[in-house]
Design a protein around this motif. Structure first.
Motif, PDB file in Angstrom:
ATOM      1  N   ALA A 116      22.462  38.713  24.926  1.00 36.38           N
ATOM      2  CA  ALA A 116      21.015  38.910  24.953  1.00 36.38           C
ATOM      3  C   ALA A 116      20.662  40.058  25.896  1.00 36.38           C
ATOM      4  O   ALA A 116      21.034  40.065  27.071  1.00 36.38           O
ATOM      5  N   SER A 117      19.966  41.035  25.361  1.00 35.99           N
ATOM      6  CA  SER A 117      19.642  42.229  26.144  1.00 35.99           C
ATOM      7  C   SER A 117      18.335  42.049  26.893  1.00 35.99           C
ATOM      8  O   SER A 117      17.563  41.136  26.631  1.00 35.99           O
ATOM      9  N   GLY A 118      18.082  42.946  27.813  1.00 40.88           N
ATOM     10  CA  GLY A 118      16.852  42.915  28.592  1.00 40.88           C
ATOM     11  C   GLY A 118      17.001  42.089  29.848  1.00 40.88           C
ATOM     12  O   GLY A 118      17.813  41.169  29.927  1.00 40.88           O
ATOM     13  N   GLY A 119      16.203  42.420  30.857  1.00 36.51           N
ATOM     14  CA  GLY A 119      16.230  41.680  32.105  1.00 36.51           C
ATOM     15  C   GLY A 119      17.377  42.114  32.999  1.00 36.51           C
ATOM     16  O   GLY A 119      18.214  42.934  32.627  1.00 36.51           O
ATOM     17  N   PRO A 120      17.421  41.558  34.210  1.00 32.52           N
ATOM     18  CA  PRO A 120      18.477  41.924  35.166  1.00 32.52           C
ATOM     19  C   PRO A 120      19.830  41.372  34.729  1.00 32.52           C
ATOM     20  O   PRO A 120      19.900  40.500  33.856  1.00 32.52           O
ATOM     21  N   PRO A 121      20.912  41.844  35.323  1.00 28.43           N
ATOM     22  CA  PRO A 121      22.234  41.298  34.999  1.00 28.43           C
ATOM     23  C   PRO A 121      22.286  39.796  35.256  1.00 28.43           C
ATOM     24  O   PRO A 121      21.701  39.298  36.222  1.00 28.43           O
ATOM     25  N   LYS A 122      22.965  39.088  34.411  1.00 26.58           N
ATOM     26  CA  LYS A 122      23.117  37.641  34.580  1.00 26.58           C
ATOM     27  C   LYS A 122      24.222  37.345  35.583  1.00 26.58           C
ATOM     28  O   LYS A 122      25.188  38.094  35.718  1.00 26.58           O
ATOM     29  N   ARG A 123      24.066  36.226  36.270  1.00 28.27           N
ATOM     30  CA  ARG A 123      25.072  35.786  37.228  1.00 28.27           C
ATOM     31  C   ARG A 123      25.877  34.666  36.583  1.00 28.27           C
ATOM     32  O   ARG A 123      25.303  33.683  36.093  1.00 28.27           O
ATOM     33  N   VAL A 124      27.193  34.820  36.612  1.00 28.54           N
ATOM     34  CA  VAL A 124      28.102  33.904  35.920  1.00 28.54           C
ATOM     35  C   VAL A 124      29.101  33.340  36.919  1.00 28.54           C
ATOM     36  O   VAL A 124      29.670  34.078  37.729  1.00 28.54           O
ATOM     37  N   LEU A 125      29.337  32.025  36.856  1.00 26.39           N
ATOM     38  CA  LEU A 125      30.336  31.372  37.700  1.00 26.39           C
ATOM     39  C   LEU A 125      31.337  30.630  36.828  1.00 26.39           C
ATOM     40  O   LEU A 125      30.945  29.891  35.922  1.00 26.39           O
ATOM     41  N   GLU A 126      32.616  30.821  37.126  1.00 23.39           N
ATOM     42  CA  GLU A 126      33.636  29.990  36.490  1.00 23.39           C
ATOM     43  C   GLU A 126      34.195  29.008  37.516  1.00 23.39           C
ATOM     44  O   GLU A 126      34.704  29.392  38.559  1.00 23.39           O
ATOM     45  N   TRP A 127      34.110  27.720  37.174  1.00 25.67           N
ATOM     46  CA  TRP A 127      34.720  26.675  37.991  1.00 25.67           C
ATOM     47  C   TRP A 127      36.207  26.575  37.626  1.00 25.67           C
ATOM     48  O   TRP A 127      36.555  26.380  36.477  1.00 25.67           O
ATOM     49  N   GLY A 128      37.114  26.680  38.599  1.00 29.05           N
ATOM     50  CA  GLY A 128      38.533  26.482  38.351  1.00 29.05           C
ATOM     51  C   GLY A 128      39.121  27.568  37.468  1.00 29.05           C
ATOM     52  O   GLY A 128      39.536  27.313  36.343  1.00 29.05           O
ATOM     53  N   THR A 129      39.225  28.775  37.996  1.00 30.02           N
ATOM     54  CA  THR A 129      39.553  29.933  37.158  1.00 30.02           C
ATOM     55  C   THR A 129      41.010  29.998  36.724  1.00 30.02           C
ATOM     56  O   THR A 129      41.328  30.601  35.700  1.00 30.02           O
ATOM     57  N   GLY A 130      41.939  29.428  37.496  1.00 32.51           N
ATOM     58  CA  GLY A 130      43.348  29.481  37.111  1.00 32.51           C
ATOM     59  C   GLY A 130      43.848  30.911  37.002  1.00 32.51           C
ATOM     60  O   GLY A 130      43.766  31.694  37.953  1.00 32.51           O
ATOM     61  N   SER A 131      44.341  31.287  35.831  1.00 33.91           N
ATOM     62  CA  SER A 131      44.840  32.653  35.607  1.00 33.91           C
ATOM     63  C   SER A 131      43.719  33.679  35.527  1.00 33.91           C
ATOM     64  O   SER A 131      43.984  34.884  35.474  1.00 33.91           O
ATOM     65  N   GLY A 132      42.466  33.211  35.500  1.00 37.68           N
ATOM     66  CA  GLY A 132      41.331  34.115  35.363  1.00 37.68           C
ATOM     67  C   GLY A 132      40.995  34.452  33.924  1.00 37.68           C
ATOM     68  O   GLY A 132      40.126  35.291  33.653  1.00 37.68           O
ATOM     69  N   ALA A 133      41.638  33.771  32.977  1.00 31.37           N
ATOM     70  CA  ALA A 133      41.500  34.128  31.556  1.00 31.37           C
ATOM     71  C   ALA A 133      40.047  34.196  31.102  1.00 31.37           C
ATOM     72  O   ALA A 133      39.627  35.172  30.467  1.00 31.37           O
ATOM     73  N   ILE A 134      39.273  33.173  31.416  1.00 29.92           N
ATOM     74  CA  ILE A 134      37.913  33.089  30.890  1.00 29.92           C
ATOM     75  C   ILE A 134      37.016  34.149  31.525  1.00 29.92           C
ATOM     76  O   ILE A 134      36.352  34.924  30.828  1.00 29.92           O
ATOM     77  N   VAL A 135      36.993  34.194  32.849  1.00 24.81           N
ATOM     78  CA  VAL A 135      36.081  35.129  33.513  1.00 24.81           C
ATOM     79  C   VAL A 135      36.479  36.575  33.228  1.00 24.81           C
ATOM     80  O   VAL A 135      35.617  37.456  33.082  1.00 24.81           O
ATOM     81  N   ILE A 136      37.767  36.857  33.121  1.00 22.39           N
ATOM     82  CA  ILE A 136      38.214  38.217  32.811  1.00 22.39           C
ATOM     83  C   ILE A 136      37.816  38.601  31.389  1.00 22.39           C
ATOM     84  O   ILE A 136      37.361  39.724  31.139  1.00 22.39           O
ATOM     85  N   ALA A 137      37.951  37.668  30.447  1.00 23.52           N
ATOM     86  CA  ALA A 137      37.531  37.950  29.072  1.00 23.52           C
ATOM     87  C   ALA A 137      36.041  38.259  29.024  1.00 23.52           C
ATOM     88  O   ALA A 137      35.607  39.202  28.350  1.00 23.52           O
ATOM     89  N   LEU A 138      35.234  37.471  29.754  1.00 20.84           N
ATOM     90  CA  LEU A 138      33.788  37.695  29.761  1.00 20.84           C
ATOM     91  C   LEU A 138      33.439  39.030  30.427  1.00 20.84           C
ATOM     92  O   LEU A 138      32.601  39.790  29.919  1.00 20.84           O
ATOM     93  N   ALA A 139      34.079  39.320  31.556  1.00 22.02           N
ATOM     94  CA  ALA A 139      33.805  40.579  32.252  1.00 22.02           C
ATOM     95  C   ALA A 139      34.270  41.777  31.433  1.00 22.02           C
ATOM     96  O   ALA A 139      33.668  42.853  31.493  1.00 22.02           O
ATOM     97  N   HIS A 140      35.320  41.593  30.670  1.00 25.89           N
ATOM     98  CA  HIS A 140      35.820  42.664  29.812  1.00 25.89           C
ATOM     99  C   HIS A 140      34.838  42.952  28.682  1.00 25.89           C
ATOM    100  O   HIS A 140      34.606  44.107  28.317  1.00 25.89           O
ATOM    101  N   GLU A 141      34.252  41.879  28.128  1.00 22.45           N
ATOM    102  CA  GLU A 141      33.293  42.036  27.032  1.00 22.45           C
ATOM    103  C   GLU A 141      31.933  42.521  27.519  1.00 22.45           C
ATOM    104  O   GLU A 141      31.261  43.287  26.838  1.00 22.45           O
ATOM    105  N   HIS A 142      31.522  42.049  28.695  1.00 30.20           N
ATOM    106  CA  HIS A 142      30.187  42.362  29.222  1.00 30.20           C
ATOM    107  C   HIS A 142      30.288  42.803  30.679  1.00 30.20           C
ATOM    108  O   HIS A 142      30.011  42.038  31.602  1.00 30.20           O
TER     109      HIS A 142
END
Length: 296
Positions: A116-142
């Motif tokens: 969703a476009s518009g507005g300030p950057p969203k703040r995202v938290l991953e609980w229990g990141t482990g290898s970082g797979a989820i947060v890295i995938a999200l940061a890579h995409e957005h």
């Protein structure tokens, strides 16, 4: 496996696939190819392009050691030290859970929210990141959003940061070590999106898992207590304290935990009706809930 004539890649793949089959190793030929390609530092296709190129003694010895480790039920990902997730090669080791394809469904579930476009950057938290797979995938995409990731394992955080550096997203992610929200202060930390693949296997079911999982992957990333819901319950019960109104909480869960998770969410009185998404096998796997406009 010993013989006088030199071994070629094609012969080794055939022999190893048969040996793995005899030890009830699933995907025997594929795993033989992966381990041999890793031994030689080549792509799997190169094993066939150079099928008649004999291995030297050091290469053969290294490959034999990998075969032994695999027959001892060590996961291929730990032997090679990597696993692909979201088309990204991630370093993995026994301090982190090996990323599964079904967890990609969690990434898919929240991408529209970040799209969703518009507005300030969203703040995202991953609980229990482990290898970082989820947060890295999200940061890579957005890359334009702001990311935070926590884990209670220092070793896991080191692995996650290594993966983030490899994929050039480490500057977009803040990392911290904590037992869930112990290091957060309600009212001072607020997020638009929270995601997690927490431990959700019942303690009594751990002994029935495959030896690859039971004997090698970190128990604390798997054990969800007696009913399997302890971590899911805690995250659901505390996340609303840190979510902005209209913020999203998205969780991976067990295929048979839908009703329990929905009941936990309803009991808080803090979220709208949870939406449940299925994984690639058709099992309930991801639950997404939106924080109501005001705390109850």
């Amino acid at each position: 496996m010993d013989r006088r004539a030199p071994w070629t890649p094609l012969e080794l793949v055939r022999w190893t696939a048969g040996y793995f089959n005899g030890h009830q190793i699933e995907s025997a030929r594929s795993e033989a190819e992966i381990l041999l390609a890793h031994t030689l530092g080549v792509r799997r296709i190169d094993l066939y392009l150079n099928h008649d190129q004999p291995l030297c003694d050091d290469e053969l010895a290294r490959f034999k050691s990998y075969i032994k480790r695999r027959v001892d039920r060590e996961p291929v990902a730990y032997i090679t030290g990597e696993r692909e997730f979201w088309s990204l090669e991630l370093a993995v080791n026994p301090s982190v859970l090996i990323p599964r394809p079904e967890t990609e469904c969690l990434v898919e579930a929240v991408l529209p929210f970040l799209d969703a476009s518009g507005g300030p950057p969203k703040r995202v938290l991953e609980w229990g990141t482990g290898s970082g797979a989820i947060v890295i995938a999200l940061a890579h995409e957005h890359p334009g959003h702001r990311y935070t990731a926590m884990d209670r394992s220092v070793d896991a955080l080191q692995t996650a940061r290594q993966n983030a550096r490899t994929h050039r997203v480490d500057d977009r992610i803040v990392w911290f070590c904590s037992d869930w929200d112990a290091a957060l202060a309600p009212g001072q930390e607020t997020f638009d999106l929270m995601v997690s693949n927490p431990p959700y296997i019942r303690s009594g079911d751990l002994d029935g898992l495959q030896a690859e999982i039971r004997c090698h992957e970190p128990c604390m990333a798997l054990d969800g207590s007696g009913d399997g819901l302890a971590c899911l319950r805690h995250i659901i019960e505390v996340s609303h304290r840190y979510l902005l109104p209209g913020g999203i909480l998205a969780l991976e869960m067990g295929y048979d935990q839908r009703s329990d998770v929905q009941a936990i969410a309803a009991a808080t009185g803090q979220y709208g009706l949870p939406r449940v998404l299925k994984d690639y096998s058709g099992h309930d796997r991801v639950v997404v809930m939106e924080k109501l406009a005001a705390d109850g």
